[in-house]
Design an enzyme around this catalytic site. Structure first.
Site, PDB file in Angstrom:
ATOM      1  N   SER A   1       0.771  -1.295   0.045  1.00  0.00           N
ATOM      2  CA  SER A   1      -0.127  -0.132  -0.019  1.00  0.00           C
ATOM      3  C   SER A   1       0.801   1.387  -0.236  1.00  0.00           C
ATOM      4  O   SER A   1       0.177   2.309  -0.081  1.00  0.00           O
ATOM      5  CB  SER A   1      -0.994  -0.055   1.087  1.00  0.00           C
TER       6      SER A   1
ATOM      7  N   LYS B   1      -6.381   3.571   8.864  1.00  0.00           N
ATOM      8  CA  LYS B   1      -5.712   4.682   8.300  1.00  0.00           C
ATOM      9  C   LYS B   1      -5.977   5.948   8.381  1.00  0.00           C
ATOM     10  O   LYS B   1      -5.622   6.912   8.517  1.00  0.00           O
ATOM     11  CB  LYS B   1      -5.262   4.390   6.576  1.00  0.00           C
TER      12      LYS B   1
END
Ligand code: ATP
Ligand code: MG
Length: 522
Positions: free
Chosen positions: A430, A473
């Site tokens: 990611s 996140k």
């Protein structure tokens, strides 16, 4: 005397036939054995265990959803979605008349309230609670017991759980199920699977007791920090509930309503003897305890209270007030500095998701020398992350024209890409877009927009692919007071599903292709 004691215990229970027969056999054996002989001791021990299992004893479940909601709210701030999931689960139980047959799995970073939620579930049902950790268990015998022929043989944890709680239907919490060891002494994971499986645990066989035992009325609640390492067949049978960590405002509420009152009470202090101002509380969270959970926050508050007590005892008998300016004397210098928003050429903030929760991660790129072409990577990166760094490098160096960078830059540059906090191993794809942005920034000799954090997997052709852990996140970005995010377009749904208080004040750009990231950053 032993025999009378065992018979008296047995009379209180309603054991199945197999157990009654075994009991008679063993009692007969005990009668002919010589007291003081080793066999006598072994048999007596066995009978002692056999008669302490609460055969046929069950506590009655309370199915009162309003009461359950009250208990969950009493013990926890926030966690609205988790509470609703628990209520749904209890509602289903109310409907069926029983909650057994399902296994709950609470997954999330340390200190976010998994154990605490599990306890509340037991409370709400009016059931006894027993907890043990399976983390690092290497021996199947810890679950299923040793055979009686072993010296010092003992039954496994489940028999102990029933004995300790005194009922056949407690809530049993299995902590750290993601850390169960694959081992040299049998396979604890498959023993566990057999134990938890509602199809099989009606006939659970502990090696020590060696009689069938019904575990199907137990409610199993497991906890884990991550899902990746949980054996697949086990995971398939569980109802997963995620706890993803707290933003600063939630931590303030938790500290005020739960942590502080509890700590003060434990220390024997009255509320008015020691007061921490709201601003100071915020600063403790911001400067000293930024992780996803609240355990570290609890430790720091404890430290303040300890020092406060010393002051109370030494100084004049006046209430203590802790303000922002006093924190340094109580806690030392803050570990996290005020918003040092990372800027500069080659520095980009990424968003990562690990077993510790979400985190921001600033990735740095720098040109080391110009005499040769090349590229190196540091920061304890796993294979997948190394590959995404290579992809980012290839993508950026072959598309410099499009992104208006110096087209010969990588031909005469040796580049170093670093992902800080080198001590924590990291992996996953990611960080692709973040690394590409860092590299592009040095090729353009221009700092990207700061106060932006991003996440997304990058392909060789510049597509931006979806990633996991969007909620974690976003929470991590909020904790660092970053309000501009770039997320993959394919994660738009995940973002939109988040509760409003997490989305409030954020500006998010969704990227399908690296072009979209570029537009925002430069
Ligand atoms: P670990 O993975 O380390 O076992 P955990 O998720 O089980 O962590 P807990 O032990 O349940 O964490 O929580 C740590 C402490 O924080 C406990 O004292 C708990 O009561 C408190 N706590 C956590 N979340 C909340 C909340 N939402 N409201 C009130 N108290 C909370
Ligand atoms: Mg716990």
């Amino acid at each position: 005397a032993d025999i009378e004691r065992f018979e008296a215990r047995m009379a209180e229970l309603s054991p199945p036939e197999q157990v009654q027969e075994r009991f008679k056999d063993e009692v007969q054996k005990l009668q002919v054995l010589e007291q003081g002989s080793p066999e006598y001791g072994v048999t007596r021990n066995y009978l002692d265990w056999l008669t302490q299992v609460p055969w046929g004893i069950h506590s009655e479940d309370h199915f009162d959803l309003a009461e359950a909601r009250r208990i969950l709210d009493r013990d926890h701030d926030g966690l609205d979605d988790v509470k609703s999931r628990i209520i749904e689960f209890l509602a289903e139980g109310t409907f069926k008349g029983e909650v057994s047959g399902s296994i709950l799995l609470l997954v999330g970073p340390p200190g976010v309230g998994k154990t605490s939620i599990g306890r509340s579930v037991a409370d709400a049902l009016g059931r006894d609670f027993y907890r043990f950790s399976v983390g690092g268990m290497r021996d199947e015998a810890e679950i299923k017991g040793h055979r009686r022929t072993y010296i010092g043989a003992m039954p496994g944890k489940f028999v102990q759980a029933l004995k300790d709680t005194g009922v056949s239907n407690p809530v049993i919490m299995l902590d750290e199920i993601d850390k169960i060891g694959a081992s040299y002494q049998g396979d604890p994971a498959s023993a566990l699977l057999e134990t938890l499986d509602p199809e099989q645990n009606r006939e659970f066989l502990d090696h020590y007791l060696d009689v069938r035992m019904d575990l199907s009325k137990v409610l199993f609640v497991c906890t884990a920090n991550q899902l990746d390492t949980i054996p697949r067949p086990l995971l398939d049978r569980m109802d997963v509930i995620r706890l993803s960590g707290y933003i600063a405002e939630e931590k303030v509420a938790i500290a005020k309503h739960h942590l502080l009152p509890r700590l003060l009470k434990r220390a024997g202090l009255k509320k008015k003897q020691l007061n921490i101002t709201d601003a100071a509380l915020k600063q403790v969270i911001d400067g000293y305890a930024r992780e996803a959970g609240v355990r570290n926050l609890e430790k720091h508050l404890h430290k303040i209270i300890r020092k406060g007590i010393v002051k109370l005892l030494e100084g004049p008998d006046t209430p203590i007030k802790v303000g922002v300016a006093d924190l340094a004397t109580y806690l030392g210098q803050p570990i996290f500095r005020k918003e040092k928003s990372l800027k500069g050429t080659g520095v980009v903030t990424g968003l990562a998701w690990t077993a510790m929760g979400g985190a921001t991660l600033s990735i740095e790129a720098s040109r080391i020398h110009s005499s040769q072409r090349g590229f190196k990577l540091t920061g304890q990166l796993g294979d997948v992350m190394r590959e995404s760094a290579e992809i980012a490098y290839s993508y950026v160096s072959s598309n410099l024209k499009r992104f208006k960078g110096d087209q010969t830059f990588f031909d005469k540059s040796f580049v170093h890409l670093h992902v800080p906090e080198g001590a924590t191993p990291k992996d996953g794809p990611s960080a692709g877009v973040t690394m590409a942005t860092a590299l592009l920034s040095i090729a353009r000799k221009e700092a990207p927009q700061h106060n932006i954090a991003m996440t997304g997997e990058l392909t060789l052709t510049g597509q931006v692919l979806p990633v996991g852990g969007i909620r974690e996140k976003v929470i991590a970005a909020r904790r660092q007071r970053i309000s501009n995010l770039i997320l993959p377009e394919a994660n738009r749904g995940d973002y939109e599903e988040l509760p409003d208080y997490l989305k409030e004040g954020l500006s998010v750009n969704f990227a399908k292709h690296y072009n979209d990231v570029f537009q925002v950053c430069f």
